[in-house]
Design a protein around this motif. Structure first.
Motif, PDB file in Angstrom:
ATOM      1  N   GLU A  32      53.498  -1.442 -26.120  1.00 47.67           N
ATOM      2  CA  GLU A  32      55.105  -1.325 -26.123  1.00 47.67           C
ATOM      3  C   GLU A  32      55.658  -2.421 -26.781  1.00 47.67           C
ATOM      4  O   GLU A  32      56.967  -2.393 -27.085  1.00 47.67           O
ATOM      5  CB  GLU A  32      55.616  -1.264 -24.640  1.00 47.67           C
ATOM      6  N   ILE A  33      54.994  -3.165 -27.692  1.00 49.42           N
ATOM      7  CA  ILE A  33      55.574  -4.304 -28.472  1.00 49.42           C
ATOM      8  C   ILE A  33      56.329  -3.714 -29.658  1.00 49.42           C
ATOM      9  O   ILE A  33      55.615  -2.939 -30.348  1.00 49.42           O
ATOM     10  CB  ILE A  33      54.409  -5.389 -28.814  1.00 49.42           C
ATOM     11  N   PRO A  34      57.523  -4.077 -29.819  1.00 55.02           N
ATOM     12  CA  PRO A  34      58.116  -3.284 -30.921  1.00 55.02           C
ATOM     13  C   PRO A  34      57.650  -3.929 -32.117  1.00 55.02           C
ATOM     14  O   PRO A  34      57.165  -4.952 -32.117  1.00 55.02           O
ATOM     15  CB  PRO A  34      59.774  -3.731 -30.728  1.00 55.02           C
ATOM     16  N   GLU A  35      57.977  -3.126 -33.252  1.00 53.89           N
ATOM     17  CA  GLU A  35      57.260  -3.601 -34.495  1.00 53.89           C
ATOM     18  C   GLU A  35      58.334  -4.821 -35.108  1.00 53.89           C
ATOM     19  O   GLU A  35      57.418  -5.776 -35.716  1.00 53.89           O
ATOM     20  CB  GLU A  35      57.424  -2.486 -35.727  1.00 53.89           C
ATOM     21  N   LEU A  37      60.694  -8.010 -33.897  1.00 56.34           N
ATOM     22  CA  LEU A  37      61.139  -8.701 -32.809  1.00 56.34           C
ATOM     23  C   LEU A  37      61.895  -9.863 -33.453  1.00 56.34           C
ATOM     24  O   LEU A  37      61.630 -10.673 -34.344  1.00 56.34           O
ATOM     25  CB  LEU A  37      59.927  -9.539 -32.192  1.00 56.34           C
TER      26      LEU A  37
END
Lengths: 251, 182
Positions: A32-35, A37
């Motif tokens: 779920e880490i966004p592209e 940050l």
């Protein structure tokens, strides 16, 4: 249960009873880490970014300092203007060392026709623009010497002051209705002129003229009165004010 | 995780390094889960809330000011996520119900283990009943094993003030635990 002490509470809180996180939890979180940050805070930027200061890094503080200085100077100027010496204080300073005699009576002796003509002609040239244009012997224009100048007019304090020996008479006045008390010609002769400062040129000392003008200024503002400035034997300015009706003389 | 390492990882994340973000997760998620497990009393709920915590952290990463450590900032987010979860109408973590999840299924519970579980549960309820600032201080200090100095930085107050909070929390917990004692 007995009363628990702080140490026992601390021990209970510190007791480990936690199970291990379920398998795959870390992978689910990573997925779920966004592209993109965005990291905030100071000192968290990459090293290459920190090495390049912003173009306006030095400009903004300089601008703020200049604006602050302008505000401080403006505030100081306004404070001086608002809290500075008042007009009353300026008058007190102007009158320092000057004796003011209220309600003086000016008596003007009668003059001969020839003397009137001389005085009239003298007053027409009473205000030379330069020192060179002044009459060579102003006292001669009136036919009297400096020491004799007290003879034509006398100033008698009526309330408080004591009679003084007068050496020089210089009159400056502001009279709205001078004709009520004495003829205009006589007023001109004595140097008291309505509406402006008329100075008898006889025996006028250039050195004390400014001082007397300053002394007369606070009093000359009172309309309908005559302000008389004289110099006593020790050359100390004496200022007197009298109403037009108090001026006596031959009609 | 050391502050210097954490700073380096955050700088790398700011530079677009996704692997650095994954390393940050590896370094921090166990303690976040442990904290949430103690708060919620349920590992499954704690796992869901751990995911929710990181979701919120990524979204709010731009507002992270670096005053405290990243992990302490995560603990604050985790605590808030738990409180929001409890306040939801459909929350499935009743505060008044004893959970058997801390006991192993299929094995007859030993007396000591049962007593320990009951004690933990009472303590959990007592901590959840503390005022907000005391609750976070106690949870971060004992359930996330955060140093007092680090909590002080995160809260923006002195270490002495944090210790005073802890003392006050001890007294309140002692009173609550005496009241609920059989």
């Amino acid at each position: 249960m007995k009363k628990l002490t702080d140490r026992e509470i601390e021990r209970l809180l510190s007791a480990r009873g936690t199970s291990e996180p379920p398998g795959g939890l870390a992978q689910r979180i990573k997925a779920e880490i966004p592209e993109v940050l965005q990291v905030g805070g100071t000192g968290l930027e990459p090293e290459n970014v920190r090495a390049m200061p912003a173009r306006s890094a030095g400009f903004r503080p300089l601008w703020l300092i200049a604006a602050s200085l302008l505000v401080v100077i403006g505030a100081g100027f306004m404070a001086v203007r608002l809290l500075g010496p008042s007009e009353d204080l300026a008058r007190q300073i102007a009158l320092a060392g000057v004796t003011v005699i209220e309600d003086v009576v000016v008596t003007v002796p009668e003059r001969g026709a020839a003397e009137k003509e001389k005085l009239g002609s003298a007053m027409t040239v009473a205000k030379p623009a330069t020192k060179a244009e002044r009459p060579a012997t102003p006292s001669k224009a009136h036919g009297i010497s400096k020491n004799q100048s007290a003879a034509p007019g006398k100033i008698q304090p009526t309330v408080k002051g004591q009679p003084r020996e007068i050496r020089t008479v210089v009159a400056a006045g502001a009279v709205k209705e001078p004709a009520a008390a004495m003829p205009q010609s006589r007023m001109v002769e004595e140097g008291a002129l309505a509406g402006n400062t008329a100075v008898s040129n006889k025996a006028r000392s250039v050195a004390v003229a400014d001082t007397m003008g300053q002394a007369a200024a606070p009093l000359s503002a009172a309309a309908g009165s005559i302000v008389v400035v004289v110099q006593d034997t020790v050359r100390k300015p004496v200022v007197g004010r009298c109403s037009s009706s108090a001026v006596t003389g031959p009609t | 995780m050391e502050p210097a390492e954490e700073r380096f990882l955050l700088a790398s994340v700011a530079g677009g390094d996704r692997e650095a973000a994954e390393v940050l997760v590896d370094r921090t998620y166990r303690r976040v889960f442990a904290l949430l497990c103690r708060l919620a009393g349920d590992p499954d709920v704690a796992a869901d809330l751990t995911q929710e915590t990181y979701r919120r952290a990524w979204a709010a990463l731009a507002s992270f000011d670096g005053r405290s450590q990243f992990s302490t900032w995560l603990y604050r987010i985790a605590t808030n996520a738990f409180l929001n979860h409890v306040r939801r109408p459909h929350a499935v973590v009743p505060l008044d119900e004893e959970h058997g999840s801390t006991l192993r299924d299929g094995n007859p519970p030993q007396d000591e283990e049962v007593i320990a579980a009951q004690t933990r549960e009472r303590l959990r309820k007592a901590v959840l009943g503390l005022p907000e600032e005391l609750r976070f201080t106690v949870a971060a200090r004992y359930w996330a094993e955060t140093p007092v100095a680090e909590i002080a930085r995160a809260e923006g107050i002195s270490e002495v003030a944090i210790r005073k909070r802890l003392k006050r929390a001890y007294r309140l917990l002692a009173v609550v635990l005496e009241e609920v004692a059989p």
